[in-house]
Design an enzyme around this catalytic site. Sequence first.
Site, PDB file in Angstrom:
ATOM      1  N   CYS A   2      37.131  26.763  32.443  1.00 50.34           N
ATOM      2  CA  CYS A   2      36.328  27.626  31.505  1.00 50.34           C
ATOM      3  C   CYS A   2      37.263  29.176  31.404  1.00 50.34           C
ATOM      4  O   CYS A   2      38.027  29.302  32.544  1.00 50.34           O
ATOM      5  CB  CYS A   2      35.166  27.754  31.959  1.00 50.34           C
ATOM      6  N   ASN A  99      33.013  29.883  36.344  1.00 53.61           N
ATOM      7  CA  ASN A  99      34.439  29.008  36.064  1.00 53.61           C
ATOM      8  C   ASN A  99      34.282  28.156  37.292  1.00 53.61           C
ATOM      9  O   ASN A  99      34.650  28.811  38.160  1.00 53.61           O
ATOM     10  CB  ASN A  99      35.688  29.526  35.725  1.00 53.61           C
ATOM     11  N   GLY A 100      34.314  26.800  37.347  1.00 56.58           N
ATOM     12  CA  GLY A 100      34.618  26.113  38.580  1.00 56.58           C
ATOM     13  C   GLY A 100      33.300  25.107  38.709  1.00 56.58           C
ATOM     14  O   GLY A 100      32.746  24.624  37.549  1.00 56.58           O
ATOM     15  N   LYS A 473      53.671  14.525  26.426  1.00 57.07           N
ATOM     16  CA  LYS A 473      53.688  15.327  25.229  1.00 57.07           C
ATOM     17  C   LYS A 473      52.843  14.760  24.041  1.00 57.07           C
ATOM     18  O   LYS A 473      52.029  15.143  23.568  1.00 57.07           O
ATOM     19  CB  LYS A 473      54.841  16.002  24.901  1.00 57.07           C
ATOM     20  N   GLU A 476      49.085  13.776  24.677  1.00 62.64           N
ATOM     21  CA  GLU A 476      48.124  14.779  24.722  1.00 62.64           C
ATOM     22  C   GLU A 476      47.902  15.615  23.415  1.00 62.64           C
ATOM     23  O   GLU A 476      46.868  16.302  23.371  1.00 62.64           O
ATOM     24  CB  GLU A 476      48.545  15.665  25.924  1.00 62.64           C
ATOM     25  N   HIS A 492      60.159  -6.593  33.914  1.00 63.59           N
ATOM     26  CA  HIS A 492      59.129  -6.646  34.976  1.00 63.59           C
ATOM     27  C   HIS A 492      57.884  -6.759  34.416  1.00 63.59           C
ATOM     28  O   HIS A 492      56.739  -6.673  35.155  1.00 63.59           O
ATOM     29  CB  HIS A 492      59.257  -6.067  36.087  1.00 63.59           C
ATOM     30  N   LYS A 586      43.860  24.309  29.666  1.00 63.86           N
ATOM     31  CA  LYS A 586      45.296  24.649  30.134  1.00 63.86           C
ATOM     32  C   LYS A 586      45.347  24.410  31.628  1.00 63.86           C
ATOM     33  O   LYS A 586      46.558  24.088  32.058  1.00 63.86           O
ATOM     34  CB  LYS A 586      45.600  25.982  29.557  1.00 63.86           C
TER      35      LYS A 586
HETATM   36  C1  AGP Z   1      50.931  19.649  30.214  1.00 66.20           C
HETATM   37  O1  AGP Z   1      51.331  19.719  28.987  1.00 66.20           O
HETATM   38  C2  AGP Z   1      49.474  19.576  30.498  1.00 66.20           C
HETATM   39  N1  AGP Z   1      49.096  20.923  29.865  1.00 66.20           N
HETATM   40  C3  AGP Z   1      49.300  19.347  31.975  1.00 66.20           C
HETATM   41  O2  AGP Z   1      49.657  18.143  32.437  1.00 66.20           O
HETATM   42  C4  AGP Z   1      49.909  20.544  33.009  1.00 66.20           C
HETATM   43  O3  AGP Z   1      51.097  20.450  33.008  1.00 66.20           O
HETATM   44  C5  AGP Z   1      49.119  20.181  34.204  1.00 66.20           C
HETATM   45  O4  AGP Z   1      47.752  20.434  34.229  1.00 66.20           O
HETATM   46  C6  AGP Z   1      49.874  21.148  35.437  1.00 66.20           C
HETATM   47  O5  AGP Z   1      49.471  22.427  35.257  1.00 66.20           O
HETATM   48  P1  AGP Z   1      50.342  23.663  36.203  1.00 66.20           P
HETATM   49  O6  AGP Z   1      51.627  23.582  35.815  1.00 66.20           O
HETATM   50  O7  AGP Z   1      49.559  24.758  35.769  1.00 66.20           O
HETATM   51  O8  AGP Z   1      49.801  23.460  37.574  1.00 66.20           O
END
Ligand code: AGP
Length: 591
Positions: A2, A99-100, A473, A476, A492, A586
């Site tokens: 968040c 947040n958490g 990519k 997501e 396989h 993110k």
């Molecule tokens: C990648 O496009 C995603 N946003 C996600 O897999 C991201 O790479 C992952 O959460 C790791 O984030 P970080 O590099 O901030 O640890």
Amino acid sequence: MCGIFGYTGFRRLGPIILEGLKRLEYRGYDSAGVAFISSGLQVMKDAGKIDEISRKFNFSGIDGKLAISHTRWATHGAVTQTNAHPHISCNGRIAVVHNGIIENYIDLKRELISLGHKFRSETDTEVIPHLIEEFYRKTGDPLKAIFMAVSKLDGSFAFLAIFEDHPDRIFAVRYKSPLVIGLGDGENFVASDVPAFLKYTKKVIFLDDMEVAVISRNSVEVFNSLTREKVDKEIYIVPWSVEDAERGGYPHFMMKEIMEQRFTITRVLGQDDRIREASQLIKDAQKVFLVAAGTSYHACLASSYWFAEIAGVNARAVLASEFPSISKLVDDKSLVIAVSQSGETADVLESVRMAKKRGSKILGIVNVVGSSLMRISDAFLTINAGPEICVLATKSYTSQLTILYLLVNDLVGRLENAKEEIKRAETLVAHMLESEALLKDIRRIAKDLSASEHIFLIGRGISYATSLEGALKIKEVSYIHAEGFAGGELKHGTLALIEEGTPCIAIVPEDETKDQTLGNAMEIKARGGYIIGLSNEEHVVFDELIRTPSETSLSPIVMIIPLQLLAYYLALERGCNVDQPRNLAKSVTVL
Ligand code: AGP
């Protein structure tokens, strides 16, 4: 997962709060709210996008001494107005944004209900204002009440609290979720991430775990919540401009950040001393583990091939969430190389803490200066890619690859050669991104594939990692099921999935895997598959060719560019929310 943002100062609250929340929207966007003090504590919140809620409550009209606000990515409790933050105490005179995850909230809630507290929401967060209220009632001291409340919480929490009785102070608490304070002149900011206030100040203090800050417009005091003693904190100057955190004329942050790779790849250069310190850690280690999540894990997996092929080092790439299952292998002769763009990914931080307890050294590779991972590492490298706002990792991936490539080559005395190869790779990337013909080709292919239910990607050797990253990519951001796999694995089992017209992207750099991957592509084509070749030359098996440079030493960097673009155009064709894909955030700061 968040975004939280607080402000106290001379500016009108509404516009500042709205702007701060918008800059944190990539961290969570299913509901939002604000609490402020103006003739008493007031709360405005609802489910929905920030813009909608802002219009509904006329956020821009808010004024007062201070405010705390929140943009939510739901973890506990449905996306409803009641579950949106801020949450308040029974008497409505204390408000909290968080947040958490409070892992022991059920027990705490039961205890507080037995003391007469009434709960309104289904969230874990709501226990915080009620706990604070309970201790504030006993002590009459807001800071003591916060210390006592924090001592009862388990889990991860970055939260802000305001008291109607103390309208000049924001209380900020950090434990396993990021929180950074922006220091202004006659004003102060506090947020989950720097972009929220970067326009106003670059002077920041990063709170550490179990620290409590008391923030007024002219002062910031930080305390250790265990010792309750004041602590001196280092002030960082963030090396980013406001433009870095803005869209810069692009329709989406994703396209902006893809395009920035024309010059971000070489930004990792210039830290030779830290590279040498890092490669010494590798030389001193008997075991090396590369630990990360998501895209960062794919960078680790790709680099594990370089570690093997270039330096003869067995560097094992491990998913951070899987690390606890193999942690017995870690000891005081190990090195964990933890890679994280945000430096806040909970799985990564948990793995690092576990590794440290077992005596391992930690090398952190981060993008966010001052992030938790950077601060708990024995040594760190920064990828200097600038803020990455889009939920999808793009420029951070190629910069992570680059720094790992430098590290591997330094192990064998090839640092200068690697720098030249990196500069060349960046030039090739720039040529690709500036090729109208290439972008047009990829957009056309995206249109053709946009109705696909499945898309497969195959690669061998280091291109196996590229196939996984390309698949991530695509899925997501376009929500098409995409799967990357090692070409040799086809027979396989996966070959059973191939039907007439099944699209398959064959990643074919000019390296030792080329002929075998072409062979795999022919096996797929023989069963009706539709082959899109990523290659520097035509081949009879290709139904479509996305022409890539014949670069080999840094093929993971060169080959991912068309796949990032393909994912982007697929998302556009399918009307997806490019920068804020559904269900994602993110930075995954909860386990
Ligand atoms: C990648 O496009 C995603 N946003 C996600 O897999 C991201 O790479 C992952 O959460 C790791 O984030 P970080 O590099 O901030 O640890």
